[in-house]
Design an enzyme around this catalytic site. Structure first.
Site, PDB file in Angstrom:
ATOM      1  N   CYS A 220      35.301  69.991 -42.028  1.00 52.38           N
ATOM      2  CA  CYS A 220      34.279  70.210 -43.063  1.00 52.38           C
ATOM      3  C   CYS A 220      33.234  71.211 -42.584  1.00 52.38           C
ATOM      4  O   CYS A 220      32.701  71.997 -43.378  1.00 52.38           O
ATOM      5  CB  CYS A 220      33.629  68.891 -43.462  1.00 52.38           C
ATOM      6  SG  CYS A 220      34.806  67.778 -44.283  1.00 52.38           S
ATOM      7  N   THR A 221      32.961  71.221 -41.289  1.00 50.51           N
ATOM      8  CA  THR A 221      32.013  72.183 -40.730  1.00 50.51           C
ATOM      9  C   THR A 221      32.591  73.592 -40.814  1.00 50.51           C
ATOM     10  O   THR A 221      31.901  74.528 -41.233  1.00 50.51           O
ATOM     11  CB  THR A 221      31.657  71.807 -39.274  1.00 50.51           C
ATOM     12  OG1 THR A 221      31.039  70.514 -39.287  1.00 50.51           O
ATOM     13  CG2 THR A 221      30.716  72.820 -38.649  1.00 50.51           C
TER      14      THR A 221
END
Length: 155
Positions: free
Chosen positions: A46-47
């Site tokens: 997600c980062t």
């Protein structure tokens, strides 16, 4: 799981952002907005996905596209994620996963042998009239922004 498709009306939603302020999809009337759903803030995938969008923001803005990221994280966690990664777009908290369900992307997932319900990583480009223009479901977290930009260049 039955995600909404291009041509469908996007559900009208209102969710708290990373600062606890309510954001409504109708706030973006007349503008295109990329609503991207992701499982969990501050996780590696997600980062990578969020930072790709962050680094592509000038190109997205040039194409007239705003970005809203949605997960089931609490606003406090989203705030830490925005600060840590210097994100330049709004993250929204869908703690009760009602909006995820309305978009049809809440459903069964399997990770490391465990099965559970969660958000599927799918993005929706919504046009200025609130209609889903394009659904992005076939991408890696590392190339999500490229797939979106390629579509915008060809559209």
């Amino acid at each position: 799981m039955n995600p909404l498709q291009a041509g469908d009306s996007a559900p009208k939603f209102s969710l708290p952002d990373q600062d606890g302020e309510q954001v409504n999809l109708t706030d973006f009337q007349g503008q295109r907005v990329l609503v991207y759903f992701y499982p969990k803030a501050m996780t590696p995938g997600c980062t990578v996905q969020a930072c790709g969008l962050r680094d592509s923001m000038d190109q997205l803005k040039s194409a007239g596209v705003d970005v809203l990221g949605i997960s089931t994280d609490k606003p406090e966690k989203l705030s830490r994620f925005v600060e840590k990664e210097l994100l330049n777009f709004t993250l929204l908290s869908d703690e009760d996963h009602q909006v995820s369900q309305q978009f049809g992307i809440w459903g069964e997932k399997t990770f490391m042998g465990k099965t559970y319900d969660g958000i599927h990583r799918i993005s929706f480009l919504i046009d200025g009239n609130g209609i889903i223009e394009k659904v992005f479901s076939d991408f890696k977290t590392s190339n999500h922004h490229d797939i979106v930009l390629d579509y915008l260049k060809s559209a």
